[in-house]
Design an enzyme around this catalytic site. Structure first.
Site, PDB file in Angstrom:
ATOM      1  N   GLY A 195       0.804  -1.225   0.000  1.00  0.00           N
ATOM      2  CA  GLY A 195       0.000   0.000   0.000  1.00  0.00           C
ATOM      3  C   GLY A 195       0.831   1.267   0.000  1.00  0.00           C
ATOM      4  N   GLY A 246       2.038   2.609  -2.728  1.00  0.00           N
ATOM      5  CA  GLY A 246       1.910   3.293  -4.016  1.00  0.00           C
ATOM      6  C   GLY A 246       2.952   2.809  -5.006  1.00  0.00           C
ATOM      7  CE  LYS A 247       5.017  -3.071  -4.354  1.00  0.00           C
ATOM      8  NZ  LYS A 247       4.664  -4.415  -4.825  1.00  0.00           N
ATOM      9  CE  LYS A 302      18.499   0.401  12.606  1.00  0.00           C
ATOM     10  NZ  LYS A 302      19.932   0.585  12.496  1.00  0.00           N
ATOM     11  CB  THR A 337      14.950   1.961   3.720  1.00  0.00           C
ATOM     12  OG1 THR A 337      13.766   2.731   3.691  1.00  0.00           O
ATOM     13  CG2 THR A 337      15.546   1.885   2.327  1.00  0.00           C
ATOM     14  CB  CYS A 368     -22.351  -1.948 -14.518  1.00  0.00           C
ATOM     15  SG  CYS A 368     -22.311  -3.655 -15.098  1.00  0.00           S
ATOM     16  NE  ARG A 379     -21.974 -14.257 -12.791  1.00  0.00           N
ATOM     17  CZ  ARG A 379     -20.922 -14.889 -13.286  1.00  0.00           C
ATOM     18  NH1 ARG A 379     -20.997 -15.556 -14.414  1.00  0.00           N
ATOM     19  NH2 ARG A 379     -19.766 -14.877 -12.643  1.00  0.00           N
ATOM     20  CG  HIS A 421     -17.963  -1.021 -16.008  1.00  0.00           C
ATOM     21  ND1 HIS A 421     -18.282  -0.652 -14.729  1.00  0.00           N
ATOM     22  CD2 HIS A 421     -18.437  -2.277 -16.167  1.00  0.00           C
ATOM     23  CE1 HIS A 421     -18.922  -1.647 -14.133  1.00  0.00           C
ATOM     24  NE2 HIS A 421     -19.029  -2.645 -14.992  1.00  0.00           N
ATOM     25  CD  GLU A 480     -16.614   2.766 -14.788  1.00  0.00           C
ATOM     26  OE1 GLU A 480     -17.302   3.471 -15.551  1.00  0.00           O
ATOM     27  OE2 GLU A 480     -17.077   1.816 -14.139  1.00  0.00           O
TER      28      GLU A 480
HETATM   29  N1  GLN Z   1     -24.432  -7.441 -10.781  1.00  0.00           N
HETATM   30  C1  GLN Z   1     -24.771  -6.944 -12.080  1.00  0.00           C
HETATM   31  C2  GLN Z   1     -24.572  -7.994 -13.158  1.00  0.00           C
HETATM   32  O1  GLN Z   1     -23.847  -8.962 -12.940  1.00  0.00           O
HETATM   33  C3  GLN Z   1     -23.978  -5.701 -12.409  1.00  0.00           C
HETATM   34  C4  GLN Z   1     -22.521  -5.952 -12.532  1.00  0.00           C
HETATM   35  C5  GLN Z   1     -21.686  -4.703 -12.388  1.00  0.00           C
HETATM   36  O2  GLN Z   1     -22.165  -3.691 -11.902  1.00  0.00           O
HETATM   37  N2  GLN Z   1     -20.441  -4.767 -12.772  1.00  0.00           N
HETATM   38  O3  GLN Z   1     -25.106  -7.897 -14.229  1.00  0.00           O
END
Ligand code: GLN
Length: 526
Positions: A13, A15-16, A193, A195, A376, A455, A498, A500
């Site tokens: 943790g 920040g490698k 130390k 390090t 999603c 899914r 997604h 993002e």
């Molecule tokens: N649980 C939902 C699905 O499997 C949404 C998945 C998600 O938000 N990545 O479809």
């Protein structure tokens, strides 16, 4: 191919991953092509089956690989797209070696960690490093980040493989960067130390740190550097101070000031080039506005939503708008908390916990013309909310949640599936955008490709009823709904994919740009 190995000491943790990505960015700013590999010494084949509350977000690659969140950092810092082989796990390595053994590839031999496992690790690293970019070129340098800290039992075979690589590669094709913690004592003195101990642990494994990156709250001065240099057998110039900075994208700049580019160039025998400064100009752009966005989620841990956080930041930078996030617990928040925010975002997720709160938040955003972005699960729940409160189906829900009218149903190809690992609808799929919609305005093109991990989907049997009631499915993949929006609302957009995961500081994701802009406009009218 130049290999830049990054190990970690003292504790995880630190920040490698950000350090590794920043090293890559420093080279990229000098015109080198850089790729990256992350080694995760756990036995899982991939991160897909792990609880994000423990390991942070599961990042999704274009090929559907469910990987460690550090690959997200590499993609964002280096502006590249990686593939599954760039995340090596113990599970993947052993599976391959055991499959080879069963096939008879090692007939007559005793199959052992050294050489069979270590050879496989080296082959995996090389294969990922040599993988061509889409334009047919190959990387000049490959970052290899070894997860965990030196001394962990699980990482031993990987560190041994890395040790062997040093001897097998030409001298100037290999450099090892060790990232450690330089804590402060109660007197405010920086302590070396820990390090020293972790460098000792490295030495016992036959590894030598060529460069030490010291993570600390405030910059490390010459005296501390001298001490580290003396104890750890490296020149003082090889000790790089990496103090905590307000924004991760400034880390390359800070390490640059410390002279990392020169030290790296010397080790790797690279010509000393001037750095292109456009990255630095971009990430230090002044903010002239600020918005507050509520993220309603069930995990109170920000690491679970790194890509979302970063995508908001990318969009914010592009719009000179600082994005503040109000993390609201889906099971506990009060509607009045939403009133203080300029927009509402419902992220992805799994399972039933917190579902009702998220639906309430969506209802609030829809009814009060508050900018809304659903991702999603957030997309699926906006369909549920619409079905319940506009279509008048009070028991509308998702099949994932339980009994009722399933406006969200299991993807047909998921029916009867026996294995859960790596079997969702994963990675890149195209979606066709409908003309005259918000999605079209944002993307400006008919066919887009975005990454997926789900899914369940909008139940095909419910689509026409939802549309007749005013919900517009503005992007689809054949009969699969990919985007939903409400034309009468200032900004109400939800995506089954997604966006993002493809957002970059240099290229923010269109839905996030539109959302932050709408939040800014909403703030102005308040
Ligand atoms: N649980 C939902 C699905 O499997 C949404 C998945 C998600 O938000 N990545 O479809």
């Amino acid at each position: 191919m130049k290999y830049i190995i990054i190990t970690g000491g003292v504790m995880s943790g630190l920040g490698k991953g950000i350090t590794a990505a920043s090293v890559g960015r420093i080279l990229k700013n000098r015109g080198y092509r850089v790729t990256a590999v992350k080694i995760d010494p756990y036995l899982n084949i991939d991160a897909g089956t792990m609880n994000p509350a423990q390991h942070g977000e599961v990042f999704v690659l274009k090929d559907g690989g469910e990987v460690d969140l550090d690959l997200g950092n590499y993609e964002r810092f280096l502006d590249i797209e990686l593939t599954s082989p760039h995340n090596i796990t113990t599970g993947k390595v052993y599976r391959t070696v055991i499959e080879k053994e069963r096939r008879g590839d090692f007939l007559g031999e005793t199959v052992q960690i050294i050489p069979h496992i270590t050879d496989q690790i080296k082959a995996c690293i090389q294969q990922a490093a040599e993988e061509e970019f889409p334009d047919g070129t190959k990387a000049d340098a490959c970052l290899v980040e070894v997860g965990g800290t030196v001394g962990d039992i699980e990482s031993m075979p990987f560190l041994e493989a890395i040790r062997q690589m040093r001897g097998e590669l030409p001298e100037h094709d290999y450099v090892l960067i060790h990232v450690t913690l330089i804590p402060e004592d109660t007197m405010g003195d920086l302590k070396t130390k820990p390090t020293q101990h972790s460098v000792k642990a490295l030495r016992e494994l036959g590894l030598h740190a060529d460069i030490i990156v010291g993570r600390s709250e405030r910059p490390i001065g010459a005296q501390t550097k001298r001490k580290i240099s003396a104890f750890c057998d490296l020149p003082q110039a090889g000790v790089i101070s990496a103090a905590t900075v307000p924004d991760i994208y400034e880390v390359p700049m800070e390490m640059e000031k410390e002279g990392l580019a020169d030290v790296l160039s010397t080790h790797l025998n690279l010509e000393k080039r001037e750095a292109d400064s456009s990255w630095y100009r971009l990430v230090t752009r002044e903010y002239t506005n600020r918005v507050t966005i509520a993220i309603v989620s069930k995990y109170g841990i920000e690491d679970v939503y790194i890509s979302i956080k970063e995508a908001l930041k990318h969009a914010g930078r592009a719009l000179s708008t600082e994005v503040k996030i109000a993390w609201l617990d889906a099971e506990r928040f009060e509607t009045c908390q939403l009133k203080d925010c300029d927009g509402v975002l419902i992220p992805g997720g799994f399972g039933k916990r917190g579902i009702e709160g998220k639906i309430e938040a969506i209802r609030f955003a829809r009814e009060n013309s508050v900018p809304f972005l659903g991702l999603c699960l957030g997309f699926q729940l906006c369909v549920v909310e619409y079905a319940r409160n506009v279509l008048g189906i009070p028991d509308a829900t998702s099949e994932e949640i339980g009994g009722g009218t399933h406006v969200i149903a299991l993807l047909p190809e998921q029916e009867g599936l026996m294995e859960l690992g790596g079997t969702m609808r994963l990675g890149d799929y195209p979606a066709e955008i409908r003309d005259g919609t918000l999605a079209m305005k944002l993307y400006g093109q008919k066919v887009i490709t975005e990454r997926h991990r789900h899914r369940y989907e909008v139940n095909p049997r419910c689509i026409s009823r939802l549309e007749d009631a005013g919900l517009v499915f503005s992007a689809r993949n054949k009969n699969r709904m990919e985007c939903a929006e409400l034309p009468s609302h200032p900004f109400f957009l939800a995506t089954q994919f997604h966006p993002e995961f493809k957002s970059r500081p240099t290229n923010p994701a269109p839905p996030y740009l539109g959302f932050v802009e709408a939040c800014r406009a909403n703030k102005r009218t308040k």
